[in-house]
Design a protein around this motif. Structure first.
Motif, PDB file in Angstrom:
ATOM      1  N   GLN A   1     -15.512  -3.498  -6.877  1.00  0.00           N
ATOM      2  CA  GLN A   1     -15.698  -3.338  -5.442  1.00  0.00           C
ATOM      3  C   GLN A   1     -16.517  -2.074  -5.200  1.00  0.00           C
ATOM      4  O   GLN A   1     -16.269  -1.032  -5.805  1.00  0.00           O
TER       5      GLN A   1
ATOM      6  N   LEU B   1      -6.071   4.092  -5.109  1.00  0.00           N
ATOM      7  CA  LEU B   1      -7.006   4.890  -4.319  1.00  0.00           C
ATOM      8  C   LEU B   1      -6.655   6.367  -4.318  1.00  0.00           C
ATOM      9  O   LEU B   1      -7.531   7.225  -4.434  1.00  0.00           O
TER      10      LEU B   1
ATOM     11  N   GLN C   1     -16.193   4.553   2.582  1.00  0.00           N
ATOM     12  CA  GLN C   1     -15.680   3.264   3.049  1.00  0.00           C
ATOM     13  C   GLN C   1     -16.075   2.152   2.081  1.00  0.00           C
ATOM     14  O   GLN C   1     -17.112   2.231   1.408  1.00  0.00           O
ATOM     15  N   PRO C   2     -15.277   1.079   1.997  1.00  0.00           N
ATOM     16  CA  PRO C   2     -15.710  -0.091   1.224  1.00  0.00           C
ATOM     17  C   PRO C   2     -16.948  -0.701   1.862  1.00  0.00           C
ATOM     18  O   PRO C   2     -17.025  -0.817   3.086  1.00  0.00           O
TER      19      PRO C   2
ATOM     20  N   PHE D   1     -17.919   1.022  -2.953  1.00  0.00           N
ATOM     21  CA  PHE D   1     -17.661   1.941  -1.847  1.00  0.00           C
ATOM     22  C   PHE D   1     -18.945   2.725  -1.576  1.00  0.00           C
ATOM     23  O   PHE D   1     -19.896   2.659  -2.349  1.00  0.00           O
TER      24      PHE D   1
ATOM     25  N   ALA E   1      -6.132  -0.931  -4.030  1.00  0.00           N
ATOM     26  CA  ALA E   1      -5.511  -0.061  -3.032  1.00  0.00           C
ATOM     27  C   ALA E   1      -4.486   0.882  -3.638  1.00  0.00           C
ATOM     28  O   ALA E   1      -4.391   2.050  -3.248  1.00  0.00           O
TER      29      ALA E   1
ATOM     30  N   GLU F   1     -17.269  -6.891  -0.595  1.00  0.00           N
ATOM     31  CA  GLU F   1     -16.061  -7.625  -0.961  1.00  0.00           C
ATOM     32  C   GLU F   1     -15.761  -7.350  -2.438  1.00  0.00           C
ATOM     33  O   GLU F   1     -16.672  -7.037  -3.215  1.00  0.00           O
ATOM     34  N   PRO F   2     -14.504  -7.470  -2.857  1.00  0.00           N
ATOM     35  CA  PRO F   2     -14.246  -7.449  -4.303  1.00  0.00           C
ATOM     36  C   PRO F   2     -14.882  -8.679  -4.940  1.00  0.00           C
ATOM     37  O   PRO F   2     -14.920  -9.757  -4.336  1.00  0.00           O
TER      38      PRO F   2
ATOM     39  N   TYR G   1       0.859  -1.187   0.000  1.00  0.00           N
ATOM     40  CA  TYR G   1       0.000   0.000   0.000  1.00  0.00           C
ATOM     41  C   TYR G   1       0.897   1.240   0.000  1.00  0.00           C
ATOM     42  O   TYR G   1       1.786   1.371   0.854  1.00  0.00           O
TER      43      TYR G   1
ATOM     44  N   TYR H   1      -8.818  -4.512   4.408  1.00  0.00           N
ATOM     45  CA  TYR H   1      -9.685  -3.555   5.102  1.00  0.00           C
ATOM     46  C   TYR H   1     -10.408  -4.283   6.213  1.00  0.00           C
ATOM     47  O   TYR H   1     -10.989  -5.358   5.994  1.00  0.00           O
TER      48      TYR H   1
ATOM     49  N   MET I   1      -8.403  -5.561  -0.701  1.00  0.00           N
ATOM     50  CA  MET I   1      -8.473  -4.251  -1.353  1.00  0.00           C
ATOM     51  C   MET I   1      -7.627  -4.286  -2.629  1.00  0.00           C
ATOM     52  O   MET I   1      -6.505  -3.769  -2.676  1.00  0.00           O
TER      53      MET I   1
ATOM     54  N   ILE J   1      -7.301   0.339   7.086  1.00  0.00           N
ATOM     55  CA  ILE J   1      -6.519  -0.440   6.137  1.00  0.00           C
ATOM     56  C   ILE J   1      -5.354  -1.073   6.885  1.00  0.00           C
ATOM     57  O   ILE J   1      -4.713  -0.419   7.719  1.00  0.00           O
TER      58      ILE J   1
END
Length: 492
Positions: A216, A190, A201-202, A218, A187, A205-206, A100, A125, A184, A132
């Motif tokens: 995904q 982002l 926020q997420p 949000f 990531a 799930e992906p 990340y 996440y 994520m 994160i």
């Protein structure tokens, strides 16, 4: 450990521990402990030193520091891979995962790769903690994304967690690797797409969408990447898919004098965008991210103005704090319902209960004024106040010529005329003189150095060989505006 995302290596005291200074660092480890940042970075010392063979080790809240007198040079001091003593989040072990970017910044500028150890997991996440996380051999990192505008990075309390396994009352558990985590996959993109303050926020799930894309959801938007192209991340056109109010483009009726920027989309037809919305769009990736407007602004609930674009909608809350008045409409919740995607409501999370109640399409239609008499309530959305003293304005353009589908970047710098001190938080207007007529924009507010840049999107219908003139102007309270002129060539 707290590291500002704006200044790599800037450290503030750790805020996630309540350990008292009962233990002193061993003399053999004292210099190493301070070099790592001491209590502010690796946390308070939470145990007596102990020896294993010849190696002296001692627990800090966030790591296990060790000294090997038989080694030479820098190898005498090291962080022990204490992650081997507990299970990293199940199902997420991925030793080749990308790091990340905010965590990589800490590793590069403060800890170093050897101190962090090998990466163990993908970026995760935690919906319960709203943060994160990413786990490495010797240390772990987390970023609290529930704080508005917060971008702080902290070390996970590896040391305290290991000690809590045997003495839970003495070392309160503040880490939960056993919690179910959410991967994520986007990531690394982002920041380019606005971060959590923009996306929210997420809330899913992906997953693989019906068109084969990785997706995904949000709170405010949906990220997706075509199958086999994980780096080609974009925003779903939620307002279009959700059938938010849209109407055909109209002729220009308002201009900057009414705090409006006109976005032409079909020749001389287009949409009126409030200045503060235009500024927000420019600060968050421009029209490339937002997409074109699909309607003029309309008001609902008698107090909130909303305008939708191809990829998101913006709302204006006049009673909110200044930095919270412009927000994205949380369309992600509605998309979850429409697409039948499971939400992150099976875990103890505040997300499920925080889903705002959005007006239905029928309610929105009732709030929309008649098509032949569209009323754009944009004059209530005020433009930023001009500076109160005389200033100097300097401008430049990024390119002398661009292709017809190219993007030009206009730079500006504003200083006080008397002492040449930079002027921050001031917006300048930009007018482009094109063969199709005048186009108006507002540049983003100047930063602490008095600088700002604005990316001019491609202008539809401009032929090769056209010269585009532009004026950058700054209104002054009680005085004439300060303007500078420039131009560039459009050439295939």
């Amino acid at each position: 450990m707290l590291l500002s995302g704006c200044a790599a290596g800037a450290v503030s005291p750790a805020a996630n521990t309540s350990f008292s200074d009962l233990y002193a660092i061993d003399p053999a480890l004292r210099e190493y402990y301070q070099d790592l940042g001491g209590k502010d970075v690796v946390g308070a010392v939470i145990s007596q030193p102990y020896k294993e063979n010849e190696i002296t080790c001692q627990y800090a809240a966030n790591a296990l520091l060790c000294f090997n007198p038989s080694a030479t040079g820098e190898r005498r001091f090291f962080l022990s891979p204490i992650s081997l003593s507990f299970n990293v989040p199940p199902g997420h072990h991925q030793p080749d995962a990308p790091v990340y970017p905010p965590f990589q910044l800490v590793i590069d500028n403060l800890l170093g790769r050897e101190q962090a150890g090998r990466v163990l997991t993908e970026v995760l996440y935690d919906p319960h903690m709203r943060r994160i996380e990413q786990y490495f051999e010797n240390v772990g990192f987390y970023q609290d994304v529930s704080v508005s505008g917060g971008s702080s990075v902290r070390l996970l309390p590896y040391g305290a967690y290991v000690m809590s396994q045997n003495q839970p009352m003495k070392y309160p558990e503040v880490m939960h690797p056993e919690n179910q985590k959410v991967a994520m996959p986007f990531a690394t993109a982002l920041d380019r797409l606005g971060g959590f303050s923009f996306l929210g926020q997420p809330i899913s799930e992906p997953h693989t969408a019906a068109d084969g894309s990785l997706e995904q959801v949000f709170e405010n938007a949906v990220l997706y990447a075509p199958g086999g192209q994980p780096q080609a991340v974009g925003l779903r056109n939620l307002p279009i898919q959700l059938q938010m109010i849209a109407h055909p483009p109209v002729e220009k009726k308002y201009d900057l004098s009414q705090n409006v920027v006109f976005y032409p989309t079909e020749g001389k037809l287009g949409y009126h965008v409030p200045v503060l919305f235009d500024t927000y769009i420019a600060q968050h990736g421009g029209v490339e991210i937002s997409g074109k407007p699909i309607a003029d602004t309309f008001r609902y609930d008698d107090q909130i103005d909303r305008q939708c674009y191809e990829n998101y909608c913006l709302e204006y809350f006049p009673q909110a704090a200044p930095d919270q008045r412009v927000r994205l409409t949380p369309l992600g919740y509605r998309y979850l319902q429409m697409a039948g995607i499971p939400a992150l409501d099976s875990r103890p999370s505040v997300l499920a209960s925080s889903a705002p109640a959005l007006p239905t399409p029928a309610e929105e239609a009732a709030a929309q004024p008649p098509q032949e008499a569209v009323s754009v309530p944009v004059t209530a959305i005020e433009a930023p106040a001009p500076p109160s003293s005389e200033v100097t304005l300097r401008i430049s353009r990024q390119f002398a010529e661009i292709p017809p589908d190219g993007t030009q970047v206009i730079h500006l710098t504003i200083h006080q005329a008397v002492d040449l001190q930079p002027v921050s938080s001031v917006q300048a207007s930009i007018s482009l003189d094109t063969p199709n007529g005048l186009i108006y924009y507002y540049a983003p507010p100047t930063n602490a150095s008095g600088r700002a840049s604005f990316a001019v999107p491609p202008i539809e219908g401009i032929e090769s060989g056209s010269v585009i003139g532009f004026d950058v102007c700054l209104e002054q309270a009680g005085g004439a505006p300060v303007c500078e002129h420039g131009s560039y060539l459009v050439m295939q």
